[in-house]
Motif scaffolding. Structure first.
Motif, short mmCIF file in Angstrom:
data_model
loop_
_atom_site.label_atom_id
_atom_site.label_comp_id
_atom_site.label_asym_id
_atom_site.label_seq_id
_atom_site.Cartn_x
_atom_site.Cartn_y
_atom_site.Cartn_z
N LEU A 188 30.73 40.92 32.23
CA LEU A 188 31.94 41.69 32.48
C LEU A 188 32.09 42.02 33.95
O LEU A 188 33.16 41.83 34.54
N PHE A 189 31.03 42.48 34.57
CA PHE A 189 31.10 42.83 35.99
C PHE A 189 31.30 41.59 36.86
O PHE A 189 32.03 41.63 37.86
N ASN A 190 30.68 40.48 36.49
CA ASN A 190 30.91 39.23 37.23
C ASN A 190 32.37 38.82 37.13
O ASN A 190 32.99 38.42 38.12
N ALA A 191 32.93 38.90 35.92
CA ALA A 191 34.34 38.53 35.73
C ALA A 191 35.25 39.44 36.54
O ALA A 191 36.20 38.97 37.18
N LEU A 192 34.99 40.75 36.52
CA LEU A 192 35.81 41.68 37.29
C LEU A 192 35.73 41.39 38.79
O LEU A 192 36.75 41.41 39.49
N LEU A 193 34.53 41.11 39.27
CA LEU A 193 34.36 40.78 40.69
C LEU A 193 35.13 39.52 41.05
O LEU A 193 35.82 39.46 42.08
N LEU A 194 35.03 38.50 40.20
CA LEU A 194 35.73 37.26 40.48
C LEU A 194 37.25 37.43 40.45
O LEU A 194 37.96 36.85 41.27
N VAL A 195 37.75 38.25 39.54
CA VAL A 195 39.20 38.52 39.49
C VAL A 195 39.64 39.24 40.76
O VAL A 195 40.63 38.86 41.39
N ILE A 196 38.91 40.26 41.16
CA ILE A 196 39.28 41.03 42.35
C ILE A 196 39.24 40.15 43.60
O ILE A 196 40.17 40.14 44.41
N LEU A 197 38.16 39.39 43.77
CA LEU A 197 38.05 38.53 44.95
C LEU A 197 39.05 37.39 44.89
O LEU A 197 39.58 36.97 45.93
#
Length: 100
Positions: free
Chosen positions: A76-85
């Motif tokens: 989940l945190f990886n996905a959120l980071l990738l979306v934000i970046l």
């Protein structure tokens, strides 16, 4: 926590801090040597965003202890980071195409 556990914890945090510093230096170096061309600027932005992802993972894993969490939380945190970046990169590209 034993003395040995405390020493291991301290070394792990020091290593994470050193990685954070190294990635910051890499990002600044890419920005300063990026030049003025579109391709070199794009490369500098890509380097900065990749370094930002790795730095965020270091903070989450070592300072917030997410490395002990289940795969679902890490995903989940990886996905959120990738979306934000990814949004940051898309905004950079959109800003570049709107220039005269």
């Amino acid at each position: 926590m034993t003395h040995e556990d405390s020493r291991l914890w301290g070394r792990r945090l020091l290593r994470a801090w050193a990685v954070l510093v190294g990635l910051t230096v890499l990002s600044v170096g890419a920005a300063l040597t990026g030049g003025s061309g579109q391709r070199s600027s794009l490369l500098a932005v890509a380097v900065a965003l990749i370094a930002s992802f790795i730095k965020a993972r270091q903070v989450l894993d070592h300072f917030l202890d997410l490395r002990r969490a289940g795969g679902g939380w890490r995903g989940l945190f990886n996905a959120l980071l990738l979306v934000i970046l990814g949004l940051c990169f898309a905004l950079y590209l959109a800003a570049g195409t709107s220039r005269p």
